[in-house]
Design a protein around this motif. Structure first.
Motif, mmCIF file in Angstrom:
data_model
loop_
_atom_site.group_PDB
_atom_site.id
_atom_site.type_symbol
_atom_site.label_atom_id
_atom_site.label_comp_id
_atom_site.label_asym_id
_atom_site.label_seq_id
_atom_site.Cartn_x
_atom_site.Cartn_y
_atom_site.Cartn_z
ATOM 1 N N LEU A 50 93.274 105.114 31.406
ATOM 2 C CA LEU A 50 92.151 106.061 31.455
ATOM 3 C C LEU A 50 91.085 105.717 30.431
ATOM 4 O O LEU A 50 89.898 105.961 30.651
ATOM 5 N N ALA A 51 91.510 105.131 29.285
ATOM 6 C CA ALA A 51 90.538 104.765 28.256
ATOM 7 C C ALA A 51 91.148 103.702 27.360
ATOM 8 O O ALA A 51 92.366 103.646 27.187
ATOM 9 N N GLY A 52 90.293 102.838 26.801
ATOM 10 C CA GLY A 52 90.752 101.826 25.862
ATOM 11 C C GLY A 52 90.575 100.417 26.403
ATOM 12 O O GLY A 52 90.440 100.212 27.612
ATOM 13 N N ASP A 53 90.577 99.447 25.471
ATOM 14 C CA ASP A 53 90.456 98.034 25.845
ATOM 15 C C ASP A 53 91.834 97.397 25.874
ATOM 16 O O ASP A 53 92.631 97.598 24.957
ATOM 17 N N VAL A 54 92.073 96.615 26.909
ATOM 18 C CA VAL A 54 93.380 95.953 27.032
ATOM 19 C C VAL A 54 93.181 94.529 27.556
ATOM 20 O O VAL A 54 92.151 94.212 28.147
ATOM 21 N N GLU A 55 94.186 93.689 27.323
ATOM 22 C CA GLU A 55 94.277 92.410 28.030
ATOM 23 C C GLU A 55 95.455 92.505 28.976
ATOM 24 O O GLU A 55 96.472 93.118 28.641
ATOM 25 N N ARG A 56 95.299 91.890 30.142
ATOM 26 C CA ARG A 56 96.361 91.991 31.145
ATOM 27 C C ARG A 56 96.799 90.612 31.607
ATOM 28 O O ARG A 56 95.957 89.754 31.885
ATOM 29 N N LYS A 57 98.091 90.412 31.684
ATOM 30 C CA LYS A 57 98.628 89.181 32.263
ATOM 31 C C LYS A 57 98.808 89.386 33.769
ATOM 32 O O LYS A 57 98.783 90.511 34.263
ATOM 33 N N VAL A 58 99.017 88.278 34.478
ATOM 34 C CA VAL A 58 99.149 88.327 35.929
ATOM 35 C C VAL A 58 100.329 89.222 36.331
ATOM 36 O O VAL A 58 101.369 89.235 35.668
ATOM 37 N N MET A 59 100.133 90.010 37.385
ATOM 38 C CA MET A 59 101.189 90.916 37.864
ATOM 39 C C MET A 59 101.288 90.821 39.382
ATOM 40 O O MET A 59 100.359 90.339 40.045
ATOM 41 N N SER A 60 102.408 91.275 39.934
ATOM 42 C CA SER A 60 102.684 91.112 41.360
ATOM 43 C C SER A 60 101.671 91.854 42.222
ATOM 44 O O SER A 60 101.470 93.062 42.075
#
Lengths: 96, 314
Positions: A50-60
């Motif tokens: 809902l809020a905030g900065d993130v990094e995401r790795k590959v997901m299914s």
């Protein structure tokens, strides 16, 4: 270290930038987000950020479509915080 | 019986480099080939054929197919007839369709999993050879698994609507492919619904297992280790390497095996499995577990079923 608010469960915990959201949660004995394979494969830890900065790795793609990903939906085990993060559980079970 | 053993399993992975690192440095497999599509082929040190795991780059986890090796080429003709007579479409694919493998039969079992039967795969030999061999080779990596032992597949199961592909695929494996039933879990008010089965085509308690779930999928592929000590050390190695462990060292009531469940970096469940439990034989009486003791059947020490056992899979 960043604070993770799990809004739908009214829980919070701390997470390092090099930890995904579930490693940090399990390390302090919390279970506010469903925990499964920790590899982006099984889909049980689906959340909406809902809020905030993130990094995401590959997901299914079987569990999170491109469209969903653009709407901030992720598997928590693929998410690394870069700021305070507020999220909610998207659905509690997989294979639907 | 002419199906000899699990030949290989083709698993989908989200990041091929992370996957190869896991299967080599955690499971202890040896990379033997990469094909032009980027699929990576691996074997364990104690296996003699070219590969037992194929990792395929994909946008999702899970299993593409599972392949069993039969004793002779003529068996393929026999099984082609029998599978067809069972009402299942079977395609014969020419040699080389599966890399380093002779002609093969391709078909879908009633639980929707794709299966191959083949008789020949390129021989490369074990890491200790066949003449005056040492009991294990130097330079083993990770847990140094001996071989890929079995797989557990999740099968569509919804008794309220009359769907039970566990029972259907079990019948197929027994009636058509000559496996025999070793253990089973029976559920329902009258204890007459087959929720899970363990089947053998050899002398070990299982060469394949089936459990009912919401959708078809891969529950785990299992690696054989020698002993309980090896299982304990394997868990140490997994913790050192930050591998996600699902269930720490424990005994299965079913099969009596010593186990660890853990996940590869794409979330496909792996198992290290030791202890050959008992000598499985076609005339050994089938062991039955009842619904109220299912927890002890799966996890003998805690006697509690963990939710992830039936909800977390690829």
């Amino acid at each position: 270290m960043h604070t993770i608010f799990v809004k739908s469960e009214e829980e919070e915990y701390q997470c390092r930038e090099d930890q995904h959201l579930l490693v940090a949660m399990k390390a302090v004995g919390k279970s506010c987000i469903p925990s499964g394979c920790h590899g982006g494969g099984c889909g049980v830890c689906k959340v909406r950020i809902l809020a905030g900065d993130v990094e995401r790795k590959v997901m299914s793609r079987k569990h999170v479509s491109e469209e969903e990903q653009q709407q901030g939906i992720s598997l928590a085990c693929r998410v690394f915080p870069r700021s305070t993060v507020t999220l909610e559980i998207y659905e509690s079970t997989t294979h639907q | 019986m002419s199906v000899m053993r699990l030949g290989h399993i083709n698993v989908r992975v989200l990041d091929i480099e992370e996957a190869v690192d896991h299967y080599v440095n955690v499971n202890g497999m040896i990379q033997t080939h990469v094909d032009p599509l980027g699929n990576v082929y691996l074997k364990c040190w104690d296996e003699w054929d070219k590969y037992s795991v194929v990792l395929s780059p994909s946008d999702q986890a899970g299993m593409n197919h599972i392949a069993y090796k039969v004793k002779s080429d003529a068996d393929l003709d026999m099984y082609k007839t029998r599978i067809t007579e069972a009402g299942i479409d079977v395609e014969e694919v020419p040699a080389g369709t599966l890399e380093f493998v002779g002609r093969a039969l391709k078909f879908k079992v009633p639980s929707e999993h794709e299966m191959y039967l083949y008789a020949e795969k390129e021989y490369v030999g074990t890491s200790v050879g066949t003449t005056n061999p040492d009991p294990w080779p130097d330079d083993l990596k990770g847990v140094g698994a001996h071989w890929v032992d079995h797989a557990l597949l999740m099968c569509p199961f919804d008794p309220e609507t009359g769907v039970n592909t566990v029972a259907e695929v079990t019948s197929f494996m027994v009636d058509v492919l000559d496996f025999y039933l070793v253990e089973q879990v029976m559920v329902g008010p009258d204890g007459d619904i087959q929720l899970a089965t363990w089947l053998s085509c050899s002398n070990t308690p299982h060469d394949i297992a089936f459990v009912g779930g919401p959708v078809s999928g891969l529950h785990h592929l299992a690696y054989f280790l020698d002993s309980w000590n090896d299982v304990l050390k394997a868990a140490d190695i997994m913790s050192k390497k930050r591998v996600k462990i699902d269930v720490t060292p424990q005994r299965h009531g079913i099969t009596r095996g010593y186990t660890i469940y853990y996940f590869d970096p794409s979330g496909n469940r792996n198992e290290t499995f030791a202890g050959l439990g008992y000598l499985a034989q076609p005339d050994r009486p089938v062991t039955t577990w009842t619904e109220d003791q299912l927890g002890a059947g799966i996890f003998y020490h805690t006697r509690e079923l963990v939710e992830s056992f039936t909800t977390v899979y690829t």
